[in-house]
Design a protein around this motif. Structure first.
Motif, PDB file in Angstrom:
ATOM      1  N   ARG A  10       0.819  -1.218   0.000  1.00 31.70           N
ATOM      2  CA  ARG A  10       0.000   0.000   0.000  1.00 31.70           C
ATOM      3  C   ARG A  10       0.849   1.263   0.000  1.00 31.70           C
ATOM      4  O   ARG A  10       0.323   2.359  -0.214  1.00 31.70           O
ATOM      5  CB  ARG A  10      -0.934   0.011   1.207  1.00 31.70           C
ATOM      6  CG  ARG A  10      -2.083  -0.980   1.111  1.00 31.70           C
ATOM      7  CD  ARG A  10      -2.914  -0.952   2.385  1.00 31.70           C
ATOM      8  NE  ARG A  10      -3.569   0.330   2.579  1.00 31.70           N
ATOM      9  CZ  ARG A  10      -4.780   0.632   2.106  1.00 31.70           C
ATOM     10  NH1 ARG A  10      -5.451  -0.260   1.390  1.00 31.70           N
ATOM     11  NH2 ARG A  10      -5.323   1.811   2.335  1.00 31.70           N
ATOM     12  N   HIS A  11       2.153   1.138   0.243  1.00 35.68           N
ATOM     13  CA  HIS A  11       2.998   2.315   0.294  1.00 35.68           C
ATOM     14  C   HIS A  11       4.055   2.322  -0.808  1.00 35.68           C
ATOM     15  O   HIS A  11       5.002   3.109  -0.750  1.00 35.68           O
ATOM     16  CB  HIS A  11       3.678   2.419   1.663  1.00 35.68           C
ATOM     17  CG  HIS A  11       2.741   2.779   2.766  1.00 35.68           C
ATOM     18  ND1 HIS A  11       1.914   1.845   3.376  1.00 35.68           N
ATOM     19  CD2 HIS A  11       2.464   3.969   3.362  1.00 35.68           C
ATOM     20  CE1 HIS A  11       1.201   2.444   4.311  1.00 35.68           C
ATOM     21  NE2 HIS A  11       1.508   3.726   4.322  1.00 35.68           N
ATOM     22  N   SER A  16       3.450  -2.646  -5.774  1.00 34.86           N
ATOM     23  CA  SER A  16       2.068  -3.040  -6.041  1.00 34.86           C
ATOM     24  C   SER A  16       1.913  -3.554  -7.466  1.00 34.86           C
ATOM     25  O   SER A  16       1.240  -4.563  -7.717  1.00 34.86           O
ATOM     26  CB  SER A  16       1.131  -1.853  -5.806  1.00 34.86           C
ATOM     27  OG  SER A  16       1.159  -1.446  -4.458  1.00 34.86           O
ATOM     28  N   SER A  35      -1.801   2.554  -3.029  1.00 33.59           N
ATOM     29  CA  SER A  35      -0.389   2.926  -3.151  1.00 33.59           C
ATOM     30  C   SER A  35      -0.216   4.222  -3.934  1.00 33.59           C
ATOM     31  O   SER A  35       0.724   4.988  -3.673  1.00 33.59           O
ATOM     32  CB  SER A  35       0.391   1.791  -3.818  1.00 33.59           C
ATOM     33  OG  SER A  35      -0.012   1.619  -5.172  1.00 33.59           O
TER      34      SER A  35
END
Length: 628
Positions: A10-11, A16, A35
């Motif tokens: 997600r970061h 991703s 993300s």
């Protein structure tokens, strides 16, 4: 391949995408979208994607539909406009029955985006259901997309007792129900299955929450829709569970106010004035609450904290500006700002100490009054009310009688002179910034009853000195000029808000540091609204348009030196604004009349004094002759 955790994915946009083929399609899509919003690179590449010129007035509210394909906006022109997000084409435009500023407009859930609920400055709450589909072809004339009376069903609720309604919220699990909050200190719940309209002046049928003072902001929790947070004008945030509330007016009114589960005051030991919340917002997992205060900072509250007893907060008097204390600084005479003067807003605004009378007022979105004239008139009134002769009359009148002073204190006005009462009493009652306290002669003798800690009935002690429910504070912006000023979460890592300097501020959620500013309005940015899933942002304000932002810049950009100067200017002007009140046109006329009357009385008094002196002189000159 090393499998990344969900939090790591997600970061990182790169990770991703790299892990996209190895995850379930729905979760992979959601992770990629998250993300993109959590990427600092994307935030610093935000730029205007398109500008929607769909209104003829200031745009006070803008919102997405659930899927992010359409935009609804409301304006001072009293129109609701639904715009197709991708093309920017107006799909529908509707003239409403609102007569003043539309403060909030939202799509109703599970209505195929054909129903919109809105509220406005005169207290109306309107549910509008459109009976025709949105136009799928580009309209060549303005009248092509305007909806007539026969193409919509309108439900009007005019039962807020008085004042403005600041926000309206659909209940996600009840598609025919919605909430509204207003200046009459109520949150009302309207169910279209039970009532299609209401125009009772003293209606009690729809009251869900009765608060101690005006409710200026609210939010419904995103998952547990029974949780409701409201922000009140006494600077206290109150949380309720709808299951514990009776949806009848009699139950709420019988006890005077509805008891919340818990309450969080503004993180101050005492308040010398009311800091009105302009926005409250739950985060996605309902563990935090974002609160934006007028004249103050934005705070992130930890909802895992047990909070405080609302009755204890009220009983303590710590959040009641009417009560003065010995350690209070001497209040300043408020400076006047006339409605229509927007010279202290926008990217070209300057502090009073830095600007001259003849400074050009660039980029006005509304026809302005001449700032130099306004400043001179304000200074003239200030000198008049603080002249030595006037202060001597204040002292003599206060010595003769304390009756007027007592009445003034009970009516939240502490000016002992009737002329000052006429001017400032009217401004306090009719201007858009209330609760201005001006020190009178007898406040020096006021006892400090709250110098030591006050113990509430449940063992709580006030004033509160450990604000451990505040997780982070966000400063640098300026929130003072407009009644609505939105703030929002941007993904998991960022906070966004509009500002009176015409910029959008973006902070890092963990550090509270400003990481990006966007010039979004020539005057004030009222609303910022993120797309439900994608890294798109809507903004609106005093300009007559809606702007759509996206990370389309070729490179990330953030000028720290320019931002530091902007923050410093905002801090100075925020302090100045706290001692400034906005005066409507009718009050300006009364002030001018009072000035004229004051000068006439002073002229007559001077004439009488000169006549008496001339008489004494003539008598003194004639008396020797009479002796001879």
């Amino acid at each position: 391949m090393y499998k990344k955790t969900v939090a790591q994915l997600r970061h990182s946009v790169h990770q991703s995408i790299e892990n996209y083929p190895y995850n379930e399609a729905s979760s992979a899509q959601a992770t990629l979208q998250a993300s993109c919003k959590n990427s600092l690179n994307f935030v610093q590449r935000l730029d205007i994607l398109q500008t929607l010129y769909v209104h003829n007035g200031c745009v006070n509210t803008v919102n997405w539909n659930a899927s992010g394909t359409h935009i609804v906006s409301g304006s001072d022109d009293n129109h609701l406009v639904i715009t197709e997000a991708k093309s920017g084409r107006v799909a529908l435009k509707s003239k409403t029955q609102h007569k003043r500023h539309i403060f909030s407009a939202r799509f109703m859930p599970h209505s195929n985006d054909q129903a919109v609920v809105s509220c406005s400055g005169e207290g109306l709450v309107i549910h509008t259901e459109f009976l025709i589909p949105y136009s799928s072809e580009k309209c060549t004339k303005t009248t092509d997309y305007i909806v007539g009376e026969d193409s919509r069903i309108v439900n009007v609720f005019d039962c807020h007792t008085f004042g403005s309604t600041f926000d309206v919220l659909p209940i996600p699990d009840a598609p025919r129900s919605f909430l509204s909050c207003g200046e009459d200190a109520t949150v009302r719940c309207f169910d279209l299955r039970q009532s299609s309209s209401c125009s009772k002046s003293m209606c009690q049928n729809h009251i869900l929450i009765m608060a101690p003072c005006a409710v200026t902001a609210m939010d419904v929790a995103p998952f547990n829709h029974n949780n409701v947070a409201i922000g009140c004008s006494d600077s206290i945030i109150r949380l309720y569970d709808r299951r514990m509330l009776a949806n009848t007016g009699s139950a709420s009114l019988s006890s005077g106010s509805t008891i919340p589960i818990k309450a969080y005051p503004i993180p101050m030991e005492y308040t010398r004035r009311h800091y009105r919340p302009t926005c409250v917002k739950f985060n996605m997992n309902e563990s935090e609450l974002l609160v934006s205060y007028s004249m103050e900072q934005i705070y992130l509250f930890d909802l895992k904290h047990p909070g405080y007893n609302d009755a204890g907060l009220l009983k303590s008097g710590c959040y009641t500006p009417k009560m003065r204390r010995e350690d209070d600084p001497d209040p300043q005479m408020p400076r006047l700002r006339f409605r229509g003067d927007w010279s202290d807003t926008g990217p070209n605004s300057q502090a009073i100490a830095e600007q001259g009378f003849n400074r050009p007022n660039v980029g006005q979105a509304r026809p302005p009054l001449e700032p130099g004239v306004l400043s001179r008139l304000s200074d003239e009134i200030f000198r008049m009310l603080n002249s030595p002769s006037r202060q001597m009359r204040q002292t003599s009148q206060a010595t003769e009688s304390n009756t007027d002073t007592t009445l003034n204190r009970n009516s939240n006005s502490s000016l002992p002179i009737r002329a000052q009462n006429t001017i400032y009493g009217n401004m306090i009652n009719e201007s858009d910034v209330a609760n201005i306290s001006v020190k009178s002669e007898d406040t020096k003798d006021t006892k400090n009853e709250n110098k030591d800690a006050i113990a509430a009935g449940d063992g709580e002690k006030f004033p509160i000195r450990n604000f451990n429910y505040v997780k982070m504070a966000f400063s640098g912006h300026r929130n003072s000029r407009t009644m609505v000023k939105g703030a929002c979460f941007w993904g998991d890592d960022f906070i966004m808000s509009g500002s009176d300097c015409g910029h959008i501020f973006v902070w890092n959620r963990q550090t509270g540091k400003v990481v990006k500013t966007l010039l979004a309005d020539n005057r004030v940015v009222n609303r910022v609204q993120p797309h439900p899933t994608l890294p798109y942002l809507l903004s609106s304000g005093i300009d007559y348009n809606v702007k759509v932002w996206a990370p389309i810049a070729s490179d990330p950009h953030f000028d720290e030196a320019e931002t530091a100067g902007l923050i410093k200017s905002n801090e100075i002007m925020l302090v100045e604004t706290r001692d400034t009140i906005t005066v409507p046109a009718q009050i300006m006329i009364r002030i001018l009349a009072s000035l004229h009357q004051y000068r006439r009385l002073m002229h007559e008094a001077g004439s009488e004094a000169r006549s008496s002196q001339e008489g004494l002189s003539s008598n003194g000159a004639e008396s020797p002759n009479s002796d001879i």
